[in-house]
Scaffold this active site. Structure first.
Site, mmCIF file in Angstrom:
data_model
loop_
_atom_site.group_PDB
_atom_site.id
_atom_site.type_symbol
_atom_site.label_atom_id
_atom_site.label_comp_id
_atom_site.label_asym_id
_atom_site.label_seq_id
_atom_site.Cartn_x
_atom_site.Cartn_y
_atom_site.Cartn_z
ATOM 1 C CE1 TYR A 85 -0.303 -16.347 47.438
ATOM 2 C CE2 TYR A 85 1.695 -16.867 48.665
ATOM 3 C CZ TYR A 85 1.060 -16.241 47.606
ATOM 4 O OH TYR A 85 1.794 -15.517 46.699
ATOM 5 C CB CYS A 86 -3.937 -21.447 46.610
ATOM 6 S SG CYS A 86 -5.437 -21.607 47.607
ATOM 7 N NE ARG A 87 -8.982 -18.771 42.068
ATOM 8 C CZ ARG A 87 -10.240 -18.913 42.503
ATOM 9 N NH1 ARG A 87 -10.912 -17.885 42.947
ATOM 10 N NH2 ARG A 87 -10.826 -20.084 42.477
ATOM 11 C CB SER A 113 -5.301 -17.722 49.508
ATOM 12 O OG SER A 113 -4.824 -18.890 50.162
ATOM 13 C CD1 TRP A 114 -4.755 -13.200 43.927
ATOM 14 C CD2 TRP A 114 -2.883 -12.525 44.923
ATOM 15 N NE1 TRP A 114 -4.334 -12.064 43.294
ATOM 16 C CE2 TRP A 114 -3.178 -11.623 43.888
ATOM 17 C CE3 TRP A 114 -1.755 -12.298 45.703
ATOM 18 C CZ2 TRP A 114 -2.383 -10.518 43.603
ATOM 19 C CZ3 TRP A 114 -0.955 -11.193 45.416
ATOM 20 C CH2 TRP A 114 -1.266 -10.325 44.376
#
Length: 125
Positions: A85-87, A113-114
Site C-alpha cells: 500500500y501507499c498513499r 491505501s493510506w
C-alpha cells in the site's frame, strides 16, 4: 511463511486489511511503499516500510541478512502472499507490478491505501 491458498484477487479491500492487522499469527506482510517523510505521518498497524524507490534493490540485491537488518523483518518469499500500500494506490500498483516482474506470484495491493484507511479507520474506531 508460504501460503498455498487459492488465488486471491490482486486488490485487497479495507476489510481484509482490517482483519489482517488483528490476526495474532500474521503470515501476510503488509508493506508500505511510501517515503519516510510520509510514513512519519502514520502507518497502518503491523505494516513494514520499504520505499518504492528501494523495493527493486531490496528484493534483488540484498542478502536475507542484509534485508532483515535494513527493514527489520524477514524477506518474504516468491510464493508468499504480500500486500503493498501507499498513499493513494498508485505506487502500491507499481510495487505490485515490480514484484510480479521479479517472480513474486502472490503479491497484491490495497488500492485505497493510506487515504482510505485513515478515513475509514477513524469512523470504525
Amino acid at each position: 511463511m508460504t501460503t498455498h491458498q487459492q488465488t486471491k484477487p490482486e486488490e485487497a479491500t479495507f476489510e481484509e486489511i482490517q482483519d489482517l492487522i488483528h490476526q495474532k499469527d500474521r503470515i501476510v506482510p503488509l508493506i508500505d511503499v511510501r517515503d519516510p517523510n510520509e510514513t512519519d505521518l502514520g502507518v497502518i498497524p503491523t505494516a513494514h516500510s520499504i520505499p518504492l524507490s528501494k523495493l527493486h534493490d531490496a528484493l534483488t540485491t540484498l542478502s536475507e541478512q542484509e534485508f532483515e537488518q535494513q527493514y527489520g523483518f524477514k524477506r518474504f518469499g516468491k510464493d508468499d502472499e504480500v500486500i503493498f500500500y501507499c498513499r493513494s494506490g498508485r505506487r502500491s500498483r507499481l510495487a505490485f507490478g515490480q514484484a510480479q516482474e521479479l517472480g513474486y506470484s502472490h503479491v497484491r495491493h490495497y488500492p485505497g491505501s493510506w487515504n482510505e484507511w485513515s478515513v475509514r479507520f477513524q469512523s470504525t474506531a
